[in-house]
Design a protein around this motif. Structure first.
Motif, PDB file in Angstrom:
ATOM      1  N   UNK A 120      -4.895   0.501   0.415  1.00 31.61           N
ATOM      2  CA  UNK A 120      -4.435   0.484   1.805  1.00 31.61           C
ATOM      3  C   UNK A 120      -2.998   0.985   1.904  1.00 31.61           C
ATOM      4  N   UNK A 121      -2.142   0.568   0.982  1.00 34.81           N
ATOM      5  CA  UNK A 121      -0.741   1.007   1.012  1.00 34.81           C
ATOM      6  C   UNK A 121      -0.626   2.509   0.794  1.00 34.81           C
ATOM      7  N   UNK A 122      -1.391   3.055  -0.145  1.00 37.45           N
ATOM      8  CA  UNK A 122      -1.355   4.500  -0.408  1.00 37.45           C
ATOM      9  C   UNK A 122      -1.878   5.260   0.807  1.00 37.45           C
ATOM     10  N   UNK A 123      -2.959   4.779   1.399  1.00 35.30           N
ATOM     11  CA  UNK A 123      -3.514   5.436   2.585  1.00 35.30           C
ATOM     12  C   UNK A 123      -2.513   5.398   3.728  1.00 35.30           C
ATOM     13  N   UNK A 136       4.643  -2.496   5.407  1.00 34.88           N
ATOM     14  CA  UNK A 136       4.840  -3.933   5.192  1.00 34.88           C
ATOM     15  C   UNK A 136       4.350  -4.737   6.391  1.00 34.88           C
ATOM     16  N   UNK A 137       4.605  -4.222   7.600  1.00 34.18           N
ATOM     17  CA  UNK A 137       4.132  -4.922   8.803  1.00 34.18           C
ATOM     18  C   UNK A 137       2.614  -4.935   8.869  1.00 34.18           C
ATOM     19  N   UNK A 144       9.456  -4.692  -0.059  1.00 36.16           N
ATOM     20  CA  UNK A 144       9.452  -4.492  -1.516  1.00 36.16           C
ATOM     21  C   UNK A 144       8.025  -4.541  -2.067  1.00 36.16           C
ATOM     22  N   UNK A 145       7.215  -5.435  -1.539  1.00 42.74           N
ATOM     23  CA  UNK A 145       5.822  -5.513  -1.978  1.00 42.74           C
ATOM     24  C   UNK A 145       5.061  -4.263  -1.563  1.00 42.74           C
ATOM     25  N   UNK A 147       6.330  -1.274  -1.189  1.00 46.79           N
ATOM     26  CA  UNK A 147       6.773  -0.225  -2.129  1.00 46.79           C
ATOM     27  C   UNK A 147       6.074  -0.391  -3.477  1.00 46.79           C
ATOM     28  N   UNK A 148       5.956  -1.625  -3.920  1.00 46.75           N
ATOM     29  CA  UNK A 148       5.306  -1.899  -5.201  1.00 46.75           C
ATOM     30  C   UNK A 148       3.837  -1.479  -5.166  1.00 46.75           C
ATOM     31  N   UNK A 149       3.144  -1.810  -4.081  1.00 48.09           N
ATOM     32  CA  UNK A 149       1.736  -1.410  -3.953  1.00 48.09           C
ATOM     33  C   UNK A 149       1.594   0.112  -4.012  1.00 48.09           C
ATOM     34  N   UNK A 150       2.445   0.821  -3.280  1.00 42.31           N
ATOM     35  CA  UNK A 150       2.385   2.288  -3.277  1.00 42.31           C
ATOM     36  C   UNK A 150       2.695   2.818  -4.668  1.00 42.31           C
ATOM     37  N   UNK A 151       3.748   2.303  -5.283  1.00 39.65           N
ATOM     38  CA  UNK A 151       4.149   2.769  -6.621  1.00 39.65           C
ATOM     39  C   UNK A 151       3.039   2.539  -7.639  1.00 39.65           C
ATOM     40  N   UNK A 152       2.472   1.340  -7.641  1.00 44.61           N
ATOM     41  CA  UNK A 152       1.398   1.035  -8.597  1.00 44.61           C
ATOM     42  C   UNK A 152       0.151   1.876  -8.335  1.00 44.61           C
ATOM     43  N   UNK A 153      -0.158   2.081  -7.073  1.00 43.21           N
ATOM     44  CA  UNK A 153      -1.307   2.917  -6.734  1.00 43.21           C
ATOM     45  C   UNK A 153      -1.107   4.347  -7.206  1.00 43.21           C
TER      46      UNK A 153
END
Length: 169
Positions: A120-123, A136-137, A144-145, A147-153
């Protein structure tokens, strides 16, 4: 027409195609996308008097779509998805349209294997072009979370799509 003054039917009619497109990118399946949107809109209709007064009903309902997908994913008990192994990848531009289709399919298969929050974050970042604060909203997490989701994805995508012989996707 201001969103607060819009009836649910007017708002839903205007946003339905975008919501289904967003849900498809999050779920990877047209059927799952339609189910997630239907679930979200059913709930939104019942709560429209409150939702319509929020700063951005679109963000609120997108979050409902993400939640509906995560709930369906949890109910199904699926924790891993099979990913077809694609090793013979071209390194240059695609001269053959079939190669581009195969490449897009490989990218989507890896995206489908990401955990729902990362996908979902990458999309949201790369298909919906939202910034990290907006992501984040929508996901109801800290920036920060998000960003972390996007980075990990993206790390998972790079790891799966990088060819060992040349180090490039």
């Amino acid at each position: 027409m201001r969103t607060a003054e819009a009836t649910f039917e007017e708002w839903a009619s205007a946003r339905l195609a975008a919501l289904v497109r967003f849900a498809y990118l999050v779920t990877g399946s047209q059927d799952a996308a339609e189910d997630a949107v239907q679930t979200a809109l059913t709930t939104a209709c019942a709560q429209w008097s409150r939702i319509s007064r929020t700063a951005d009903p679109d963000v609120y309902v997108r979050r409902m779509v993400v939640n509906a997908n995560i709930s369906a994913w949890r109910r199904s008990g699926r924790r891993e998805l099979s990913v077809a192994e694609v090793r013979d990848r071209p390194t240059g531009r695609f001269d053959d349209p079939g190669e581009q289709v195969a490449r897009d399919d490989a990218v989507w298969r890896v995206c489908e294997a990401l955990p729902p929050q990362q996908r979902a974050a990458v999309v949201l970042r790369y298909y919906e072009d939202l910034d990290y604060a907006e992501i984040a909203r929508v996901l109801e997490v800290t920036e920060a979370t998000a960003r972390s989701h996007v980075h990990r994805g993206l790390s998972a995508l790079r790891r799966e799509l990088t060819t060992p012989e040349d180090g490039h996707a």
